[in-house]
Design a protein around this motif. Structure first.
Motif, short mmCIF file in Angstrom:
data_model
loop_
_atom_site.label_atom_id
_atom_site.label_comp_id
_atom_site.label_asym_id
_atom_site.label_seq_id
_atom_site.Cartn_x
_atom_site.Cartn_y
_atom_site.Cartn_z
N MET A 1 5.85 25.73 -5.88
CA MET A 1 4.78 25.31 -6.75
C MET A 1 4.57 23.80 -6.57
O MET A 1 5.51 23.01 -6.67
CB MET A 1 5.13 25.62 -8.20
N GLU A 2 3.35 23.41 -6.30
CA GLU A 2 3.04 21.99 -6.20
C GLU A 2 2.85 21.42 -7.60
O GLU A 2 2.40 22.10 -8.51
CB GLU A 2 1.77 21.79 -5.37
N LYS A 3 3.18 20.14 -7.72
CA LYS A 3 3.08 19.48 -9.01
C LYS A 3 1.84 18.61 -9.11
O LYS A 3 1.34 18.11 -8.12
CB LYS A 3 4.30 18.59 -9.23
N SER A 4 1.39 18.46 -10.32
CA SER A 4 0.36 17.46 -10.62
C SER A 4 1.08 16.12 -10.77
O SER A 4 2.26 16.07 -11.13
CB SER A 4 -0.36 17.79 -11.91
N THR A 5 0.37 15.03 -10.51
CA THR A 5 0.96 13.70 -10.60
C THR A 5 0.18 12.84 -11.58
O THR A 5 -1.05 12.79 -11.52
CB THR A 5 0.97 13.01 -9.22
N ILE A 6 0.91 12.20 -12.47
CA ILE A 6 0.33 11.18 -13.34
C ILE A 6 0.78 9.84 -12.77
O ILE A 6 1.98 9.55 -12.74
CB ILE A 6 0.79 11.32 -14.79
N ALA A 7 -0.15 9.03 -12.30
CA ALA A 7 0.16 7.70 -11.78
C ALA A 7 -0.24 6.67 -12.83
O ALA A 7 -1.39 6.64 -13.27
CB ALA A 7 -0.59 7.45 -10.49
N VAL A 8 0.74 5.86 -13.23
CA VAL A 8 0.50 4.84 -14.25
C VAL A 8 0.62 3.46 -13.60
O VAL A 8 1.66 3.14 -13.05
CB VAL A 8 1.51 4.96 -15.41
N PHE A 9 -0.45 2.70 -13.64
CA PHE A 9 -0.46 1.35 -13.09
C PHE A 9 -0.20 0.38 -14.23
O PHE A 9 -0.92 0.40 -15.24
CB PHE A 9 -1.81 1.07 -12.42
N THR A 10 0.86 -0.44 -14.08
CA THR A 10 1.31 -1.30 -15.16
C THR A 10 1.53 -2.74 -14.69
O THR A 10 1.51 -3.01 -13.50
CB THR A 10 2.65 -0.78 -15.73
N SER A 11 1.76 -3.60 -15.67
CA SER A 11 2.12 -4.99 -15.42
C SER A 11 3.24 -5.34 -16.40
O SER A 11 3.22 -4.89 -17.54
CB SER A 11 0.92 -5.89 -15.67
N PRO A 12 4.19 -6.16 -15.96
CA PRO A 12 5.29 -6.51 -16.87
C PRO A 12 4.85 -7.36 -18.06
O PRO A 12 5.56 -7.45 -19.05
CB PRO A 12 6.28 -7.27 -15.98
N THR A 13 3.68 -7.96 -17.99
CA THR A 13 3.21 -8.80 -19.10
C THR A 13 2.23 -8.10 -20.02
O THR A 13 1.80 -8.67 -21.02
CB THR A 13 2.55 -10.08 -18.55
N CYS A 14 1.89 -6.86 -19.72
CA CYS A 14 0.92 -6.11 -20.51
C CYS A 14 1.58 -5.51 -21.76
O CYS A 14 2.54 -4.75 -21.65
CB CYS A 14 0.33 -4.99 -19.65
N PRO A 15 1.04 -5.81 -22.95
CA PRO A 15 1.64 -5.26 -24.17
C PRO A 15 1.33 -3.77 -24.38
O PRO A 15 2.01 -3.10 -25.17
CB PRO A 15 1.03 -6.10 -25.29
N PHE A 16 0.34 -3.22 -23.68
CA PHE A 16 -0.05 -1.83 -23.85
C PHE A 16 0.58 -0.89 -22.82
O PHE A 16 0.59 0.32 -23.00
CB PHE A 16 -1.58 -1.70 -23.78
N CYS A 17 1.10 -1.46 -21.74
CA CYS A 17 1.64 -0.64 -20.65
C CYS A 17 2.86 0.20 -21.03
O CYS A 17 2.96 1.35 -20.61
CB CYS A 17 1.94 -1.51 -19.44
N PRO A 18 3.81 -0.31 -21.81
CA PRO A 18 4.95 0.54 -22.18
C PRO A 18 4.54 1.84 -22.87
O PRO A 18 5.11 2.90 -22.60
CB PRO A 18 5.78 -0.36 -23.10
N ALA A 19 3.55 1.78 -23.74
CA ALA A 19 3.10 3.00 -24.44
C ALA A 19 2.45 3.97 -23.47
O ALA A 19 2.67 5.19 -23.56
CB ALA A 19 2.14 2.65 -25.56
N ALA A 20 1.66 3.46 -22.52
CA ALA A 20 1.02 4.33 -21.53
C ALA A 20 2.06 4.99 -20.65
O ALA A 20 1.99 6.20 -20.37
CB ALA A 20 0.04 3.53 -20.69
N LYS A 21 3.04 4.22 -20.22
CA LYS A 21 4.12 4.74 -19.38
C LYS A 21 4.92 5.80 -20.14
O LYS A 21 5.24 6.86 -19.60
CB LYS A 21 5.02 3.59 -18.93
N GLN A 22 5.24 5.52 -21.40
CA GLN A 22 6.01 6.46 -22.22
C GLN A 22 5.27 7.78 -22.39
O GLN A 22 5.87 8.85 -22.29
CB GLN A 22 6.33 5.84 -23.58
N LEU A 23 3.98 7.72 -22.64
CA LEU A 23 3.19 8.93 -22.80
C LEU A 23 3.22 9.78 -21.54
O LEU A 23 3.45 10.99 -21.59
CB LEU A 23 1.75 8.59 -23.17
N ALA A 24 3.02 9.15 -20.39
CA ALA A 24 3.04 9.88 -19.12
C ALA A 24 4.41 10.50 -18.87
O ALA A 24 4.52 11.66 -18.43
CB ALA A 24 2.65 8.96 -17.98
#
Length: 67
Positions: A1-24
């Motif tokens: 079975m092939e998988k779907s991929t969620i790609a999350v583009f982040t920056s270490p200084t972004c305050p919103f990126c941790p939440a986006a990464k956690q959700l994915a």
């Protein structure tokens, strides 16, 4: 079975990126048919992938289904 991929583009200084990464990551943990990949703009790989897709802001999330 092939998988779907969620790609999350982040920056270490972004305050919103941790939440986006956690959700994915939570979705990937709950579903065996989904994997999560993070591309950090502070790394060479992240910079290459961001340029490839024209990413100009973070967080950006792409979802790609199985081929």
């Amino acid at each position: 079975m092939e998988k779907s991929t969620i790609a999350v583009f982040t920056s270490p200084t972004c305050p919103f990126c941790p939440a986006a990464k956690q959700l994915a990551q939570e979705i990937a943990r709950e579903r065996a048919d989904v994997e999560c990949r993070e591309f950090n703009s502070a790394t060479p790989e992240g910079q290459r992938e961001s340029a490839k897709y024209g990413i100009q802001s973070v967080p950006t999330i792409f979802v790609r289904g199985p081929k």
